[in-house]
Design an enzyme around this catalytic site. Structure first.
Site, PDB file in Angstrom:
ATOM      1  N   HIS A 192       0.836  -1.210   0.000  1.00 35.42           N
ATOM      2  CA  HIS A 192       0.000   0.000   0.000  1.00 35.42           C
ATOM      3  C   HIS A 192       0.872   1.263   0.000  1.00 35.42           C
ATOM      4  O   HIS A 192       0.883   2.052   0.953  1.00 35.42           O
ATOM      5  CB  HIS A 192      -0.891  -0.041   1.241  1.00 35.42           C
ATOM      6  CG  HIS A 192      -2.093   0.829   1.193  1.00 35.42           C
ATOM      7  ND1 HIS A 192      -2.036   2.191   0.960  1.00 35.42           N
ATOM      8  CD2 HIS A 192      -3.398   0.534   1.347  1.00 35.42           C
ATOM      9  CE1 HIS A 192      -3.265   2.678   0.999  1.00 35.42           C
ATOM     10  NE2 HIS A 192      -4.112   1.696   1.227  1.00 35.42           N
ATOM     11  N   GLU A 294      -0.634   1.057  -5.525  1.00 33.01           N
ATOM     12  CA  GLU A 294      -0.530  -0.109  -4.654  1.00 33.01           C
ATOM     13  C   GLU A 294      -0.531  -1.407  -5.460  1.00 33.01           C
ATOM     14  O   GLU A 294      -1.579  -1.913  -5.838  1.00 33.01           O
ATOM     15  CB  GLU A 294      -1.711  -0.109  -3.681  1.00 33.01           C
ATOM     16  CG  GLU A 294      -1.971   1.226  -3.012  1.00 33.01           C
ATOM     17  CD  GLU A 294      -3.371   1.319  -2.375  1.00 33.01           C
ATOM     18  OE1 GLU A 294      -3.979   0.278  -2.068  1.00 33.01           O
ATOM     19  OE2 GLU A 294      -3.852   2.448  -2.206  1.00 33.01           O
TER      20      GLU A 294
HETATM   21  C1  BG6 Z   1      -7.013   1.486  -0.325  1.00 33.74           C
HETATM   22  C2  BG6 Z   1      -8.457   1.092  -0.550  1.00 33.74           C
HETATM   23  O1  BG6 Z   1      -6.191   0.452  -0.705  1.00 33.74           O
HETATM   24  O2  BG6 Z   1      -6.832   1.747   1.077  1.00 33.74           O
HETATM   25  C3  BG6 Z   1      -9.389   2.182  -0.036  1.00 33.74           C
HETATM   26  O3  BG6 Z   1      -8.677   0.836  -1.931  1.00 33.74           O
HETATM   27  C4  BG6 Z   1      -9.086   2.492   1.415  1.00 33.74           C
HETATM   28  O4  BG6 Z   1     -10.725   1.772  -0.211  1.00 33.74           O
HETATM   29  C5  BG6 Z   1      -7.611   2.811   1.557  1.00 33.74           C
HETATM   30  O5  BG6 Z   1      -9.888   3.567   1.841  1.00 33.74           O
HETATM   31  C6  BG6 Z   1      -7.181   3.120   2.996  1.00 33.74           C
HETATM   32  O6  BG6 Z   1      -7.506   2.080   3.840  1.00 33.74           O
HETATM   33  P1  BG6 Z   1      -7.222   2.193   5.384  1.00 33.74           P
HETATM   34  O7  BG6 Z   1      -7.763   0.943   6.009  1.00 33.74           O
HETATM   35  O8  BG6 Z   1      -5.736   2.294   5.545  1.00 33.74           O
HETATM   36  O9  BG6 Z   1      -7.927   3.433   5.861  1.00 33.74           O
END
Ligand code: BG6
Length: 320
Positions: A192, A294
């Protein structure tokens, strides 16, 4: 002293050992920092094995990290490169194995073990003698650091090895998942990555033209990308594509992301309202300075039988 007019040149050129990459722990053992002799560095938080900083030789940060990110193990890190495993997003209602897991699984909320470092000459850089450093991290179903919520919700025996390799001009992160259980399990993997940009309105993302994607901000409808991507509002898309993805700003290439065995790329920017709604997202207008690209395997499931392994990797190169 004997004169040696034909002294071998290697003796002249090698007065001592060349400088080596250094690896240091923070005082509380929560962070590992690796620095190349030429000044590039990475910092990895053992919580989540989250890369929270990547700097080039002039100490310019390449990853976005929220100023309100929790680094104390109470919450996944908002920024850097959190690791998503064994489920991406909220667990799908129709998938029993992952149904009790938290969003994005437990890899990012577990404390990983530092397994060691290795150094080598950067690939393709034998001419210059540039060095790279690789940090290895491990997490298994038997580990003390495993998030108890994850352990309870996903009772399989597994082993994860996560390697983070810093070269002068790129960063590679690679995950190997092994099934140590008697039963098969399904999993998803995603890196991510929060890339730092100066002004999102000048950013273009290329390499995804003609690829299909699921648009999570439009009722998860399936669409086909046409041309380059510009971020002009909340963006949350899961692309299926091969090939490099390039992030440019004002026409200059900032990052080129290549993938190994990861057939999806999520492109995410929360924009104004969603950023406001995240307590750990600061400054609130920080969405202008970040873009998540990501790489992952999240379109379906990797089903691993007993003893099977899955490996996926991303390389983020600076420039073209
Ligand atoms: C992304 C998702 O990978 O992560 C989104 O596609 C999400 O939908 C984002 O909002 C952040 O996620 P988190 O759990 O770190 O707030």
């Amino acid at each position: 002293m004997v004169e040696r007019p034909n002294k071998p040149s290697s003796l002249v050129a090698t007065p001592g050992l060349p400088p080596q990459p250094t690896v240091n722990f923070s005082d509380d053992n929560s962070l590992v920092t690796a620095t190349l002799p030429t000044g590039e560095s990475i910092t990895v938080l053992l919580y989540g094995a989250t890369v929270i900083s990547w700097k080039d030789s002039s100490s310019t940060e390449k990853l976005w990290l929220s100023s309100a990110a929790k680094l104390d193990g109470t919450k996944p890190v908002r920024g850097g490169i959190p690791l998503v495993f064994p489920v991406f997003g909220p667990p799908p209602a129709d998938h029993a194995q992952t149904s009790s897991l938290p969003q994005h699984g437990f890899a990012r909320t577990s404390r990983w073990e530092f397994l060691g470092k290795s150094t080598s000459e950067s690939s393709g850089d034998q001419q210059t003698g540039d060095l790279s450093v690789k940090l290895d991290f491990g997490l298994s179903s038997a580990a003390d650091g495993l998030d108890p919520q994850g352990k309870a919700a996903w009772p399989f025996k597994f082993n994860l090895i996560y390697s983070v390799t810093l070269n002068r001009r790129d960063l590679t992160t690679s995950l190997v998942v092994t099934n140590d259980d008697e039963r098969a399990f399904d999993c998803q993997v995603l890196m991510h990555t929060y890339l730092k940009v100066k002004d999102i309105t000048n950013v273009t993302i290329s390499g995804l033209d003609s690829s299909s994607y699921v648009d999570k901000v439009d009722a998860a409808s399936t669409k086909t990308q046409s041309g380059e991507i510009r971020i002009e509002g909340e963006t949350d898309r899961v692309y299926t594509a091969d090939g490099p993805v390039t992030v440019s700003e004002g026409g200059k290439t900032l990052f080129t992301v290549t993938r190994d065995n990861l057939s999806n790329v999520v492109v995410w920017n929360p924009w104004v309202e969603k950023a406001k709604g995240m307590g750990d997202f600061e400054p609130k207008d920080g969405y202008k300075e970040m873009l998540c690209v990501e790489p992952g395997s999240v379109g379906g499931w990797q089903t691993l039988e007993k003893g099977d392994a899955f490996e996926g990797a991303q390389t983020i190169a600076l420039g073209a």
